[in-house]
Design a protein around this motif. Sequence first.
Motif, PDB file in Angstrom:
ATOM      1  N   ILE A 112      -4.313   1.427  -6.438  1.00 27.78           N
ATOM      2  CA  ILE A 112      -4.928   1.601  -5.119  1.00 27.78           C
ATOM      3  C   ILE A 112      -6.132   2.554  -5.186  1.00 27.78           C
ATOM      4  N   THR A 113      -5.982   3.630  -5.926  1.00 25.59           N
ATOM      5  CA  THR A 113      -7.035   4.644  -5.970  1.00 25.59           C
ATOM      6  C   THR A 113      -8.100   4.361  -7.021  1.00 25.59           C
ATOM      7  N   GLY A 114      -7.801   3.452  -7.929  1.00 25.75           N
ATOM      8  CA  GLY A 114      -8.746   3.151  -8.991  1.00 25.75           C
ATOM      9  C   GLY A 114      -8.794   4.207 -10.076  1.00 25.75           C
ATOM     10  N   GLU A 115      -7.797   5.106 -10.045  1.00 24.51           N
ATOM     11  CA  GLU A 115      -7.735   6.150 -11.063  1.00 24.51           C
ATOM     12  C   GLU A 115      -7.015   5.623 -12.302  1.00 24.51           C
ATOM     13  N   SER A 116      -7.187   6.305 -13.404  1.00 25.25           N
ATOM     14  CA  SER A 116      -6.467   5.963 -14.625  1.00 25.25           C
ATOM     15  C   SER A 116      -5.682   7.180 -15.072  1.00 25.25           C
ATOM     16  N   LEU A 173       0.808  -1.224   0.000  1.00 24.84           N
ATOM     17  CA  LEU A 173       0.000   0.000   0.000  1.00 24.84           C
ATOM     18  C   LEU A 173       0.837   1.268   0.000  1.00 24.84           C
ATOM     19  N   CYS A 174       2.138   1.155   0.281  1.00 27.26           N
ATOM     20  CA  CYS A 174       2.993   2.342   0.368  1.00 27.26           C
ATOM     21  C   CYS A 174       3.461   2.774  -1.020  1.00 27.26           C
ATOM     22  N   THR A 175       3.137   4.013  -1.358  1.00 28.67           N
ATOM     23  CA  THR A 175       3.593   4.594  -2.629  1.00 28.67           C
ATOM     24  C   THR A 175       4.551   5.752  -2.374  1.00 28.67           C
ATOM     25  N   GLU A 176       5.008   5.886  -1.131  1.00 32.53           N
ATOM     26  CA  GLU A 176       5.831   7.040  -0.725  1.00 32.53           C
ATOM     27  C   GLU A 176       5.104   8.340  -1.053  1.00 32.53           C
ATOM     28  N   CYS A 177       3.796   8.287  -1.042  1.00 32.26           N
ATOM     29  CA  CYS A 177       2.897   9.410  -1.333  1.00 32.26           C
ATOM     30  C   CYS A 177       2.927   9.863  -2.794  1.00 32.26           C
ATOM     31  N   VAL A 178       3.572   9.087  -3.666  1.00 34.07           N
ATOM     32  CA  VAL A 178       3.552   9.391  -5.098  1.00 34.07           C
ATOM     33  C   VAL A 178       2.087   9.398  -5.545  1.00 34.07           C
ATOM     34  N   GLY A 179       1.710  10.423  -6.292  1.00 34.73           N
ATOM     35  CA  GLY A 179       0.335  10.580  -6.742  1.00 34.73           C
ATOM     36  C   GLY A 179      -0.482  11.472  -5.825  1.00 34.73           C
TER      37      GLY A 179
END
Length: 84
Positions: free
Chosen positions: A79-83, A37-43
């Motif tokens: 994770i966010t379901g965005e594209s 779950l960690c993206t280093e807050c990328v996005g």
Amino acid sequence: MALIITDECINCDVCEPECPNGAITQGDEIYEIEPDLCTECVGHYDTSQCVEVCPVDCIPKDPDHEESYEQLYAKYLKITGESE
């Protein structure tokens, strides 16, 4: 790469609410980061929010979970379901 919380953690609880992905949870003795779950807050942010607020500097990059910016961004999208 994902981040990890070391045993220098003082359980101050400032990092958990800062994680936009819900990757940080209270472990048996210290807080823990779920690498999936960690993206280093990328996005979400330009910097890792948990690192920014940690008063004891106990959140380094996890050498066991090396990921490029592109991989972290792809994980953020999943994770966010965005594209894109």
